[in-house]
Design a protein around this motif. Structure first.
Motif, PDB file in Angstrom:
ATOM      1  N   PRO A  28       6.376  71.591 131.761  1.00 50.34           N
ATOM      2  CA  PRO A  28       5.414  70.200 132.011  1.00 50.34           C
ATOM      3  C   PRO A  28       4.355  70.446 132.554  1.00 50.34           C
ATOM      4  CG  PRO A  28       7.615  69.363 132.546  1.00 50.34           C
ATOM      5  CD  PRO A  28       7.483  71.129 132.496  1.00 50.34           C
ATOM      6  N   LEU A  29       3.158  69.977 132.487  1.00 52.86           N
ATOM      7  CA  LEU A  29       2.157  69.590 134.075  1.00 52.86           C
ATOM      8  C   LEU A  29       2.322  68.408 134.550  1.00 52.86           C
ATOM      9  CD1 LEU A  29      -0.489  70.778 134.670  1.00 52.86           C
ATOM     10  CD2 LEU A  29      -1.758  69.321 132.682  1.00 52.86           C
ATOM     11  N   THR A  30       2.482  68.746 135.941  1.00 48.82           N
ATOM     12  CA  THR A  30       2.816  67.558 136.634  1.00 48.82           C
ATOM     13  C   THR A  30       0.939  67.620 137.192  1.00 48.82           C
ATOM     14  OG1 THR A  30       5.270  68.242 137.078  1.00 48.82           O
ATOM     15  CG2 THR A  30       3.716  66.958 138.724  1.00 48.82           C
ATOM     16  N   ARG A  31       1.135  66.432 138.173  1.00 47.26           N
ATOM     17  CA  ARG A  31      -0.264  66.681 138.705  1.00 47.26           C
ATOM     18  C   ARG A  31       0.259  65.522 140.265  1.00 47.26           C
ATOM     19  NH1 ARG A  31      -4.094  62.230 136.567  1.00 47.26           N
ATOM     20  NH2 ARG A  31      -1.917  60.994 136.277  1.00 47.26           N
ATOM     21  N   ILE A  32      -0.848  66.090 140.941  1.00 42.63           N
ATOM     22  CA  ILE A  32      -0.282  65.908 142.511  1.00 42.63           C
ATOM     23  C   ILE A  32      -1.963  64.635 142.694  1.00 42.63           C
ATOM     24  CG2 ILE A  32      -0.012  66.174 145.221  1.00 42.63           C
ATOM     25  CD1 ILE A  32       1.771  68.423 144.827  1.00 42.63           C
ATOM     26  N   VAL A  33      -2.132  63.719 143.156  1.00 45.51           N
ATOM     27  CA  VAL A  33      -2.793  62.902 142.972  1.00 45.51           C
ATOM     28  C   VAL A  33      -3.294  62.934 144.392  1.00 45.51           C
ATOM     29  CG1 VAL A  33      -4.214  61.045 142.728  1.00 45.51           C
ATOM     30  CG2 VAL A  33      -3.290  62.135 140.984  1.00 45.51           C
ATOM     31  N   PHE A  34      -4.276  63.331 145.155  1.00 46.12           N
ATOM     32  CA  PHE A  34      -4.742  63.215 146.473  1.00 46.12           C
ATOM     33  C   PHE A  34      -5.878  62.600 146.507  1.00 46.12           C
ATOM     34  CE2 PHE A  34      -6.558  64.624 150.670  1.00 46.12           C
ATOM     35  CZ  PHE A  34      -6.131  64.392 151.456  1.00 46.12           C
ATOM     36  N   PRO A  35      -5.666  61.200 146.481  1.00 42.53           N
ATOM     37  CA  PRO A  35      -7.118  59.950 147.092  1.00 42.53           C
ATOM     38  C   PRO A  35      -8.375  60.063 147.806  1.00 42.53           C
ATOM     39  CG  PRO A  35      -5.139  58.989 148.022  1.00 42.53           C
ATOM     40  CD  PRO A  35      -4.541  61.049 147.727  1.00 42.53           C
ATOM     41  N   PHE A  36      -8.171  61.532 148.394  1.00 36.12           N
ATOM     42  CA  PHE A  36      -9.694  62.376 149.530  1.00 36.12           C
ATOM     43  C   PHE A  36     -10.250  63.223 148.686  1.00 36.12           C
ATOM     44  CE2 PHE A  36      -6.731  59.284 151.818  1.00 36.12           C
ATOM     45  CZ  PHE A  36      -6.981  58.106 151.665  1.00 36.12           C
ATOM     46  N   ALA A  37     -10.750  63.485 149.363  1.00 29.84           N
ATOM     47  CA  ALA A  37     -11.965  64.363 148.955  1.00 29.84           C
ATOM     48  C   ALA A  37     -11.166  65.658 148.827  1.00 29.84           C
ATOM     49  CB  ALA A  37     -13.287  64.436 149.522  1.00 29.84           C
ATOM     50  N   ALA A  38     -11.517  66.404 148.521  1.00 28.26           N
ATOM     51  CA  ALA A  38     -10.925  68.400 148.399  1.00 28.26           C
ATOM     52  C   ALA A  38     -11.634  68.369 150.557  1.00 28.26           C
ATOM     53  CB  ALA A  38     -11.687  68.942 147.603  1.00 28.26           C
ATOM     54  N   GLY A  39     -11.190  70.382 150.654  1.00 25.80           N
ATOM     55  CA  GLY A  39     -11.130  70.518 151.626  1.00 25.80           C
ATOM     56  C   GLY A  39     -11.389  70.193 152.509  1.00 25.80           C
ATOM     57  N   GLY A  40     -10.761  69.183 153.323  1.00 23.32           N
ATOM     58  CA  GLY A  40      -9.912  69.210 154.334  1.00 23.32           C
ATOM     59  C   GLY A  40      -8.405  69.587 154.227  1.00 23.32           C
ATOM     60  N   GLY A  41      -7.711  69.015 155.988  1.00 27.80           N
ATOM     61  CA  GLY A  41      -6.486  69.083 155.915  1.00 27.80           C
ATOM     62  C   GLY A  41      -5.897  68.564 154.512  1.00 27.80           C
ATOM     63  N   ALA A  44      -6.185  70.346 151.503  1.00 30.34           N
ATOM     64  CA  ALA A  44      -5.100  71.817 151.508  1.00 30.34           C
ATOM     65  C   ALA A  44      -3.786  71.692 151.931  1.00 30.34           C
ATOM     66  CB  ALA A  44      -5.647  72.905 153.038  1.00 30.34           C
ATOM     67  N   LEU A  45      -2.611  70.960 151.997  1.00 27.47           N
ATOM     68  CA  LEU A  45      -1.863  70.621 152.145  1.00 27.47           C
ATOM     69  C   LEU A  45      -1.349  70.348 150.839  1.00 27.47           C
ATOM     70  CD1 LEU A  45       1.209  69.414 152.879  1.00 27.47           C
ATOM     71  CD2 LEU A  45       0.245  67.227 153.559  1.00 27.47           C
ATOM     72  N   CYS A  46      -1.428  69.577 149.722  1.00 26.99           N
ATOM     73  CA  CYS A  46      -1.632  69.326 148.944  1.00 26.99           C
ATOM     74  C   CYS A  46      -1.759  70.614 147.564  1.00 26.99           C
ATOM     75  CB  CYS A  46      -2.465  68.605 148.239  1.00 26.99           C
ATOM     76  SG  CYS A  46      -2.360  66.675 148.532  1.00 26.99           S
ATOM     77  N   ARG A  47      -2.381  71.441 147.957  1.00 29.86           N
ATOM     78  CA  ARG A  47      -3.067  72.685 146.909  1.00 29.86           C
ATOM     79  C   ARG A  47      -1.566  73.871 147.544  1.00 29.86           C
ATOM     80  NH1 ARG A  47      -7.442  72.375 144.419  1.00 29.86           N
ATOM     81  NH2 ARG A  47      -8.092  70.275 144.589  1.00 29.86           N
ATOM     82  N   ILE A  48      -0.871  73.935 149.244  1.00 30.83           N
ATOM     83  CA  ILE A  48       0.146  75.163 149.575  1.00 30.83           C
ATOM     84  C   ILE A  48       1.373  74.130 149.202  1.00 30.83           C
ATOM     85  CG2 ILE A  48       1.591  75.157 151.577  1.00 30.83           C
ATOM     86  CD1 ILE A  48      -1.359  75.067 153.182  1.00 30.83           C
ATOM     87  N   VAL A  49       1.665  72.794 149.001  1.00 30.08           N
ATOM     88  CA  VAL A  49       2.639  72.494 148.327  1.00 30.08           C
ATOM     89  C   VAL A  49       2.946  72.864 147.021  1.00 30.08           C
ATOM     90  CG1 VAL A  49       3.898  70.499 148.075  1.00 30.08           C
ATOM     91  CG2 VAL A  49       3.478  70.930 150.502  1.00 30.08           C
ATOM     92  N   ALA A  50       1.794  71.888 146.039  1.00 32.25           N
ATOM     93  CA  ALA A  50       1.561  72.270 144.869  1.00 32.25           C
ATOM     94  C   ALA A  50       2.358  74.006 143.893  1.00 32.25           C
ATOM     95  CB  ALA A  50       0.490  72.431 143.925  1.00 32.25           C
TER      96      ALA A  50
END
Length: 322
Positions: A28-41, A44-50
């Protein structure tokens, strides 16, 4: 006042047989919701973890930047999401424990509205001085402040943040009243320190390290429990006699009602991912220290942070309106 720059931590409950069945499926598809804008640390953490947990969970994991409301839009979208494992929240710990303390009417209850998964990474704050005041260590800064009480001013990235309340704690520990100046983030603080317009500030060390190494500013102390791996030569506040540990962190939560079985499986996947050299090196390169805990570990961290900061926040009388 608005909610800008507030952050924090977690807790949780419950499961259903239907949810457990869903978590047993693959793909299934899982979304990690990050409540702030793209481009910061944090992004980047969310994308590495994902990237690194997807194969461990045998499902596709994407990152969604759900911005607005100073983080509340994203937080509430997860709070109201179906607890079927398809929606995950990653945000800063202080958002989750400080924001409910300072809002006149709390927008959420971390313990009731979320299920804890894992503390992901830590990041650190420091006392950063302008070289124009001539202080080469924290004790020399204190001596300068006491010799120049009319110039005892410090900058923080915003009101209501960990640096704000760290500054209040410093005032208490040093037994002197200072003038706090809220800025819109760390960058303008660093600029004013370089220019000699501000004697010192409390901000994230990741933002100050480049100029510290270039000689534009001096990081005189770090507020973490141990010396920073990024600045092993810089002592902690505790080493300077200030009983204060004030770092921050990112954590991961699920909506209330999510399966604790899946929360545990997810926390194990996160711990495995953060231990991978490739992921660890990328995170350290942007000033984030990998941790990875159990759900219980995140709950304990939240409780400890809440207990530490609540009396400080209460004594300050600081509140924001919804």
């Amino acid at each position: 006042m608005d909610r800008r720059n507030f952050m924090a931590g977690c807790a949780g409950l419950a499961l259903s047989a239907r949810a457990v069945d869903a978590f047993a499926q693959s793909g299934p598809l899982t979304r990690i919701v990050f409540p702030f804008a793209a481009g910061g640390g944090g992004d980047a953490l969310c994308r590495i973890v994902a990237q690194h947990i997807a194969p461990l969970l045998d499902r596709n994991v994407i990152v969604e930047n759900r911005t607005g409301g100073d983080g509340l839009i994203g937080i509430k979208s997860v709070m109201n999401a179906n607890p079927d494992g398809s929606t995950i929240l990653v945000t800063t710990g202080p958002t989750m424990y400080l924001l409910p303390m300072v809002e006149t009417v709390p927008s959420f209850n971390t313990a009731k509205d979320f299920v804890p998964v894992s503390q992901l990474v830590r990041f650190e704050f420091g006392v950063v001085a302008s070289p124009t005041i001539g202080a080469k260590d924290f004790k020399q800064l204190v001596a300068w402040l006491k010799a120049n009480p009319d110039k005892a001013t410090y900058g923080v990235p915003s009101n209501g943040t960990i640096p704000h309340f760290t500054g209040l704690k410093l005032e208490e520990a040093l037994g002197m009243k200072m003038t706090r100046v809220p800025y819109r983030g760390s960058a303008p603080i660093i600029n004013d320190l370089i220019g000699g317009h501000l004697p010192f500030g409390v901000t994230t060390i990741a933002d100050a390290i480049p100029q510290h190494r270039a000689g534009g500013v001096r990081i005189l102390a770090v507020s973490s429990a141990a010396r920073s791996p990024f600045l092993p030569e810089v002592p902690t506040l505790k080493e300077n006699g200030i009983e204060l540990v004030a770092d921050a962190w990112y954590g991961m939560w699920l909506p209330a009602g999510s399966s604790p079985v899946f929360a545990k499986k997810l926390s194990e996947a996160v711990a495995t991912a953060l231990a991978k050299p490739e992921a660890r090196d990328k995170l350290l390169a942007i000033g984030l220290i990998p941790v990875g805990t159990t759900p219980e570990g995140l709950t304990q961290e939240l409780a400890a942070n809440t207990a530490f900061w609540q009396p400080i926040v209460k004594a300050s009388g600081y509140k924001i309106t919804n």
